[in-house]
Design an enzyme around this catalytic site. Structure first.
Site, PDB file in Angstrom:
ATOM      1  N   GLY A 242     -34.558 -31.555  13.599  1.00  0.00           N
ATOM      2  CA  GLY A 242     -35.745 -30.860  13.122  1.00  0.00           C
ATOM      3  C   GLY A 242     -36.650 -30.525  14.291  1.00  0.00           C
ATOM      4  N   CYS A 243     -37.389 -29.427  14.178  1.00  0.00           N
ATOM      5  CA  CYS A 243     -38.204 -28.971  15.307  1.00  0.00           C
ATOM      6  C   CYS A 243     -39.365 -29.923  15.602  1.00  0.00           C
ATOM      7  CB  CYS A 243     -38.699 -27.554  15.063  1.00  0.00           C
ATOM      8  SG  CYS A 243     -39.573 -27.302  13.498  1.00  0.00           S
ATOM      9  N   ASN A 244     -40.114 -30.315  14.578  1.00  0.00           N
ATOM     10  CA  ASN A 244     -41.204 -31.263  14.799  1.00  0.00           C
ATOM     11  C   ASN A 244     -40.678 -32.610  15.268  1.00  0.00           C
ATOM     12  OD1 ASN A 244     -43.375 -29.527  13.905  1.00  0.00           O
ATOM     13  ND2 ASN A 244     -42.676 -29.846  11.825  1.00  0.00           N
TER      14      ASN A 244
ATOM     15  N   SER B 224     -38.067 -33.095  17.028  1.00  0.00           N
ATOM     16  CA  SER B 224     -37.670 -32.966  18.433  1.00  0.00           C
ATOM     17  C   SER B 224     -38.863 -33.164  19.351  1.00  0.00           C
ATOM     18  CB  SER B 224     -37.038 -31.593  18.677  1.00  0.00           C
ATOM     19  OG  SER B 224     -35.839 -31.447  17.960  1.00  0.00           O
ATOM     20  N   ALA B 225     -39.954 -32.468  19.066  1.00  0.00           N
ATOM     21  CA  ALA B 225     -41.126 -32.540  19.934  1.00  0.00           C
ATOM     22  C   ALA B 225     -41.668 -33.962  20.026  1.00  0.00           C
ATOM     23  CB  ALA B 225     -42.200 -31.586  19.431  1.00  0.00           C
TER      24      ALA B 225
END
Length: 347
Positions: free
Chosen positions: A152-154, A156-157
């Site tokens: 997931g993008c969030n 990952s960050a």
């Protein structure tokens, strides 16, 4: 020899980014394009993909996807598992990568609690940089995998921002508080009133507040792999008026450390990572736009009790499709950076 890549969800944001990267990859070529309801030429939906103009979008059928060497699934959550089973029956050698969440979580209980449906089989997590305290590295796991769950993008960050502190013993991983400024493409391409330009321009609005965001168990799973003891965290994403990008500000409890210790932990963790740069200046989402790059700046707070880490990624790049291509490269035995760039697009 190039390998054919079929893409389901080819008309969406994540699917479109995957297509863009596949089209520029020297060892891959675009195969069948599928979507849920969209039909016709791909340029009607992804006009920026000029090299693919004339290719047709078909219904999402397992037999079409199974014709290729690789199938990338950019489908709604809960839809990938059924399609995967049918692809496997037709072509068990097909390398399948899911851009959705269906196969990310090892815990069936976590999936059912956050997604409300029956859990699917967990796949190899598509984050090569994931720090693992025990066992084989994530790269080794990906190199031996034919079933990959893109992150997931969030998630990952926040993972990139927090895992070095945990792995170095600067934090146990509990009490983490994260706030994220997220571009509107992270909400998908579906037509919804709150995603209209008239609603989003000049506006910022939080979502997934109060521990309800579905990426929380994924983040906890990642930080546990690095040696953390957390099962949850405070996470508040905020939609801001930009098309793509995430700027995560992550506050991590720490004690008995120095700024030199913090910098050493992060520099050592990412020293050999081709896409992650630890910087002394504050990251900007514009600097990673269109790239697979990650910018991270760790700072020990003045009172010495917390580390504040800012992390910038492109949510469609390193946050989704870029991570998928990077993982595909590893699974195929290719150079990990093939078809990907750390350089952003400016201005």
């Amino acid at each position: 020899m190039t390998l054919r890549v079929a893409v389901a969800g080819a008309t969406g944001y994540a699917g479109g980014e995957a297509l863009r990267l596949v089209a520029g990859h020297p060892d891959l070529t675009v195969g069948p394009l599928c979507a849920g309801t969209a039909r016709g030429p791909i340029e009607d939906y992804q006009p920026h993909l000029q090299s693919l103009a004339g290719m047709q979008v078909s219904e999402t059928r397992a037999d079409l996807l199974a014709e290729s060497d690789i199938a990338i699934l950019g489908l709604p959550h809960g839809a990938s598992a059924k399609v995967t089973s049918a692809i496997e029956d037709l072509n068990p050698d097909c390398l399948i990568v899911d851009l959705g969440a269906d196969h990310r979580l090892a815990s069936a209980a976590d999936w059912e609690a956050y997604y409300g449906t029956e859990a699917a089989e967990p796949w190899t997590y598509g984050m090569p940089e994931l720090i693992r305290e025990e066992g084989p590295s994530q790269r080794e796991l990906l190199a031996a995998s034919t079933r990959i769950a893109a992150p997931g993008c969030n998630a990952s960050a926040i993972t990139f921002a927090a895992q070095p502190a945990i792995a170095a013993g600067l934090s146990e991983g509990t009490g983490i508080v994260a706030s994220l400024a997220v571009g509107y493409s992270g909400a998908g391409k579906s037509l919804k009133p709150h995603l209209l330009a008239s609603e989003g321009l000049g506006n910022a609005v939080a979502y997934g507040v109060g521990g309800s965001h579905r990426h929380i168990p994924e983040i906890a799973q990642n930080l546990q792999a690095a040696g953390g003891h957390t099962a949850s965290l405070v996470m508040t994403p905020v939609l801001v008026p930009m098309s793509r990008g995430i700027l995560a500000t992550v506050s991590i409890p720490a004690a008995g450390t120095t700024q030199a210790d913090v910098l050493e932990a992060y520099t050592a963790a990412y020293a050999s990572e081709p896409f992650i740069n630890v910087t002394s200046s504050q990251p900007a989402t514009a600097s990673v736009l269109g790239s697979n790059g990650v910018l991270i700046c760790p700072v020990l707070d003045r009172d010495g009790e917390r580390i504040t880490v800012t992390c910038a990624i492109d949510n469609l790049g390193k946050g989704t499709a870029g991570a998928a291509i990077q993982s595909i490269n590893l699974a195929l035995g290719l150079e990990e950076t093939t078809g990907l760039t750390v350089n952003g697009v400016a201005p």
